[in-house]
Write a protein that holds these residues in place. Structure first.
Motif, PDB file in Angstrom:
ATOM      1  N   LEU A 234       5.367   4.662  -1.029  1.00  0.00           N
ATOM      2  CA  LEU A 234       5.197   4.209  -2.406  1.00  0.00           C
ATOM      3  C   LEU A 234       4.535   5.328  -3.211  1.00  0.00           C
ATOM      4  O   LEU A 234       4.034   6.305  -2.659  1.00  0.00           O
ATOM      5  CB  LEU A 234       4.307   2.958  -2.457  1.00  0.00           C
ATOM      6  N   LYS A 235       4.500   5.178  -4.513  1.00  0.00           N
ATOM      7  CA  LYS A 235       3.795   6.148  -5.342  1.00  0.00           C
ATOM      8  C   LYS A 235       2.288   6.006  -5.113  1.00  0.00           C
ATOM      9  O   LYS A 235       1.802   4.919  -4.788  1.00  0.00           O
ATOM     10  CB  LYS A 235       4.151   5.955  -6.814  1.00  0.00           C
ATOM     11  N   ASN A 236       1.566   7.111  -5.307  1.00  0.00           N
ATOM     12  CA  ASN A 236       0.128   7.102  -5.042  1.00  0.00           C
ATOM     13  C   ASN A 236      -0.685   7.070  -6.341  1.00  0.00           C
ATOM     14  O   ASN A 236      -0.133   6.937  -7.439  1.00  0.00           O
ATOM     15  CB  ASN A 236      -0.256   8.302  -4.167  1.00  0.00           C
ATOM     16  N   ARG A 237      -2.001   7.208  -6.196  1.00  0.00           N
ATOM     17  CA  ARG A 237      -2.882   7.159  -7.372  1.00  0.00           C
ATOM     18  C   ARG A 237      -2.596   8.292  -8.354  1.00  0.00           C
ATOM     19  O   ARG A 237      -2.694   8.113  -9.572  1.00  0.00           O
ATOM     20  CB  ARG A 237      -4.343   7.235  -6.919  1.00  0.00           C
ATOM     21  N   ARG A 238      -2.250   9.467  -7.828  1.00  0.00           N
ATOM     22  CA  ARG A 238      -1.927  10.587  -8.714  1.00  0.00           C
ATOM     23  C   ARG A 238      -0.740  10.234  -9.606  1.00  0.00           C
ATOM     24  O   ARG A 238      -0.749  10.497 -10.812  1.00  0.00           O
ATOM     25  CB  ARG A 238      -1.604  11.841  -7.887  1.00  0.00           C
ATOM     26  N   ASP A 262      -3.519  -7.462  -2.047  1.00  0.00           N
ATOM     27  CA  ASP A 262      -3.961  -6.886  -0.776  1.00  0.00           C
ATOM     28  C   ASP A 262      -3.650  -7.881   0.336  1.00  0.00           C
ATOM     29  O   ASP A 262      -3.341  -9.058   0.088  1.00  0.00           O
ATOM     30  CB  ASP A 262      -5.415  -6.438  -0.791  1.00  0.00           C
ATOM     31  N   ILE A 263      -3.708  -7.395   1.566  1.00  0.00           N
ATOM     32  CA  ILE A 263      -3.330  -8.197   2.728  1.00  0.00           C
ATOM     33  C   ILE A 263      -4.519  -9.052   3.155  1.00  0.00           C
ATOM     34  O   ILE A 263      -5.649  -8.546   3.277  1.00  0.00           O
ATOM     35  CB  ILE A 263      -2.873  -7.279   3.878  1.00  0.00           C
ATOM     36  N   ASP A 264      -4.275 -10.313   3.371  1.00  0.00           N
ATOM     37  CA  ASP A 264      -5.348 -11.237   3.739  1.00  0.00           C
ATOM     38  C   ASP A 264      -5.900 -10.907   5.124  1.00  0.00           C
ATOM     39  O   ASP A 264      -5.133 -10.658   6.075  1.00  0.00           O
ATOM     40  CB  ASP A 264      -4.821 -12.679   3.729  1.00  0.00           C
ATOM     41  N   ALA A 299       5.952   0.412  -7.810  1.00  0.00           N
ATOM     42  CA  ALA A 299       4.897   0.007  -6.882  1.00  0.00           C
ATOM     43  C   ALA A 299       4.035   1.209  -6.512  1.00  0.00           C
ATOM     44  O   ALA A 299       4.552   2.323  -6.318  1.00  0.00           O
ATOM     45  CB  ALA A 299       5.497  -0.620  -5.634  1.00  0.00           C
ATOM     46  N   PHE A 300       2.733   0.979  -6.405  1.00  0.00           N
ATOM     47  CA  PHE A 300       1.783   2.035  -6.058  1.00  0.00           C
ATOM     48  C   PHE A 300       0.892   1.541  -4.921  1.00  0.00           C
ATOM     49  O   PHE A 300       0.537   0.358  -4.869  1.00  0.00           O
ATOM     50  CB  PHE A 300       0.888   2.387  -7.260  1.00  0.00           C
ATOM     51  N   ARG A 301       0.526   2.468  -4.038  1.00  0.00           N
ATOM     52  CA  ARG A 301      -0.521   2.162  -3.056  1.00  0.00           C
ATOM     53  C   ARG A 301      -1.811   2.790  -3.572  1.00  0.00           C
ATOM     54  O   ARG A 301      -1.890   4.007  -3.737  1.00  0.00           O
ATOM     55  CB  ARG A 301      -0.175   2.717  -1.675  1.00  0.00           C
ATOM     56  N   GLY A 303      -4.830   2.449  -2.041  1.00  0.00           N
ATOM     57  CA  GLY A 303      -5.712   2.826  -0.949  1.00  0.00           C
ATOM     58  C   GLY A 303      -5.881   1.658   0.000  1.00  0.00           C
ATOM     59  O   GLY A 303      -5.872   0.496  -0.436  1.00  0.00           O
ATOM     60  N   GLY A 304      -6.040   1.952   1.294  1.00  0.00           N
ATOM     61  CA  GLY A 304      -6.168   0.878   2.262  1.00  0.00           C
ATOM     62  C   GLY A 304      -4.961  -0.038   2.208  1.00  0.00           C
ATOM     63  O   GLY A 304      -3.815   0.415   2.243  1.00  0.00           O
ATOM     64  N   ASP A 305      -5.214  -1.347   2.113  1.00  0.00           N
ATOM     65  CA  ASP A 305      -4.115  -2.314   2.032  1.00  0.00           C
ATOM     66  C   ASP A 305      -3.868  -2.770   0.597  1.00  0.00           C
ATOM     67  O   ASP A 305      -3.119  -3.710   0.361  1.00  0.00           O
ATOM     68  CB  ASP A 305      -4.418  -3.524   2.913  1.00  0.00           C
ATOM     69  N   GLU A 306      -4.519  -2.116  -0.361  1.00  0.00           N
ATOM     70  CA  GLU A 306      -4.421  -2.535  -1.766  1.00  0.00           C
ATOM     71  C   GLU A 306      -3.230  -1.867  -2.446  1.00  0.00           C
ATOM     72  O   GLU A 306      -3.061  -0.647  -2.373  1.00  0.00           O
ATOM     73  CB  GLU A 306      -5.702  -2.178  -2.504  1.00  0.00           C
ATOM     74  N   MET A 307      -2.414  -2.664  -3.110  1.00  0.00           N
ATOM     75  CA  MET A 307      -1.229  -2.164  -3.799  1.00  0.00           C
ATOM     76  C   MET A 307      -1.173  -2.738  -5.213  1.00  0.00           C
ATOM     77  O   MET A 307      -1.765  -3.786  -5.500  1.00  0.00           O
ATOM     78  CB  MET A 307       0.050  -2.535  -3.037  1.00  0.00           C
ATOM     79  N   MET A 308      -0.437  -2.036  -6.055  1.00  0.00           N
ATOM     80  CA  MET A 308      -0.248  -2.479  -7.446  1.00  0.00           C
ATOM     81  C   MET A 308       1.222  -2.348  -7.799  1.00  0.00           C
ATOM     82  O   MET A 308       1.880  -1.373  -7.429  1.00  0.00           O
ATOM     83  CB  MET A 308      -1.090  -1.617  -8.402  1.00  0.00           C
ATOM     84  N   VAL A 309       1.727  -3.345  -8.506  1.00  0.00           N
ATOM     85  CA  VAL A 309       3.090  -3.291  -9.041  1.00  0.00           C
ATOM     86  C   VAL A 309       2.995  -3.449 -10.553  1.00  0.00           C
ATOM     87  O   VAL A 309       2.342  -4.382 -11.051  1.00  0.00           O
ATOM     88  CB  VAL A 309       3.991  -4.398  -8.450  1.00  0.00           C
TER      89      VAL A 309
END
Length: 384
Positions: A234-238, A262-264, A299-301, A303-309
């Motif tokens: 996925l795309k990253n923070r940058r 994020d994943i439960d 979609a972006f990751r 960090g860790g299991d946290e993602m954003m769409v």
């Protein structure tokens, strides 16, 4: 330009020298990195083009089928391979090169006829010039219209010498037809001498352009890797930071939804199964998210299991419906390595405000995410 003359034997030598140098250089370049489709064949085509004039210089020493037919057929074959290799390199159909292969047989028949049955240097010049005019024009078409996403400026710059060479070959045909029969090709008129000079210019320009195009591909690939998360693809923070301004502009014209997830109980998955399986879980969720994405969504990751769409042109109710579908598909994931493991994800949704700053909008989505986790997880919550 009366009295101006070029030494064909010297031009022959220079053309051979350039062909060998660029062939070796491109092959070494190819061997030093991941193989590029069509590049080795392109290098070979340059070498073959240079070998043609080499055989031509042996006129009178070797039989005609070597110094006349062999030399010109090598030149024709070299240009044909250039067309074919660039079709592969640019992702263009090989139909033009297939037709070119058929014309090679026509050229061979023409040279046999004008060498043994009706000897004519002019006839041979017309045959090879017509073929080269056709092939170089087709090569320019391949370069400009190829499907591979190469730098437009480079493809046009590389196509230009091929178009110019094609035009020159047609001028050579017309000049040859209107002039008297050529007695000695090595002492032929200026237009035939310029053929070797223009061939040298073409070899140099297409070799430099090829290196330029490959370098542009590598830079684009590196740029892509800089904006891609290596685990999830996925795309990253940058990448997110570079696109925030664009999404905020879109939010001024139409609603843009932000989905945080994020994943439960991901920490317990890591603690119980290990971090390697935890990575497998993150990858599975990311792959599933990518498959479910709407056309304009990204979609972006984080960090860790946290993602954003981020979903442009999407109201909160539409975003909630899509996110619930994604939530259910994640709950259905089973890993081959641990088929008994079941996991879920929680989600929070907010609109990207066209007036507030980016951070405030993300905080609203974060609050909605924590609301989902506080209400039992595996839920979708929408910011007030």
């Amino acid at each position: 330009m009366e009295g101006f003359s070029l030494d064909i034997r010297t031009l022959n030598f220079v053309m051979i020298l350039f062909s060998v140098i660029y062939c070796i250089g491109l092959l070494l370049f190819q061997s030093a990195q991941k193989p590029i489709k069509g590049l080795s064949l392109f290098s070979l085509s340059i070498f073959i083009i240079g070998c043609g004039p080499l055989l031509l210089s042996f006129r009178g020493i070797t039989p005609d089928y070597v110094s006349i037919i062999g030399s010109n057929m090598l030149i024709a074959l070299g240009f044909h391979l250039t067309l074919y290799s660039l079709s592969l390199f640019r992702g263009y159909s090989t139909k033009l090169s297939q037709f070119s292969a058929i014309l090679l047989l026509v050229v061979l028949i023409g040279f046999i006829y004008f060498t043994y049955y009706d000897p004519s240097i002019r006839g041979r010049v017309v045959v090879i010039s017509l073929f080269l005019a056709f092939v170089t024009f087709c090569t320019a078409v391949v370069l400009v219209n190829g499907d591979n996403n190469d730098l437009s400026l480079v493809t046009k710059m590389m196509a230009l010498p091929f178009v110019a060479y094609s035009v020159f070959m047609m001028m050579r045909v017309m000049t040859s037809i209107s002039d008297a029969e050529i007695i000695d090709f090595m002492r032929a008129s200026l237009v035939h001498q310029l053929t070797f000079l223009f061939s040298i210019i073409l070899i140099v320009s297409m070799s430099f352009s090829m290196l330029w195009m490959i370098n542009a591909r590598l830079l684009r690939k590196n740029e892509h890797l800089l904006h891609q998360d290596p685990l999830t693809k996925l795309k990253n923070r940058r990448a997110l930071n570079d696109t925030i301004a664009g999404f905020q502009k879109k939010a001024q014209r139409a609603p843009v939804s932000i989905v945080m997830s994020d994943i439960d109980n991901f920490k317990s998955i890591n603690d119980h199964y290990g971090h390697l399986l935890g990575d497998d879980v993150i990858q599975a969720v990311a792959n599933n998210t990518r498959k479910e994405l709407k056309d304009s969504a990204v979609a972006f990751r984080l960090g860790g299991d946290e993602m954003m769409v981020i979903i442009p042109n999407c109201h909160l109710d539409e975003a909630k419906a899509w996110t619930n579908q994604l939530r259910q598909s994640i709950a259905d994931i089973r890993l081959d390595t641990q088929p008994e493991l079941q996991f879920t994800a929680s989600f929070g949704i907010a609109l990207l405000s066209p007036t507030a700053n980016w951070q405030q909008s993300v905080e609203e989505a974060d609050k909605a995410l924590y609301q989902s986790k506080g209400n039992g997880r595996n839920m979708v919550s929408v910011a007030a």
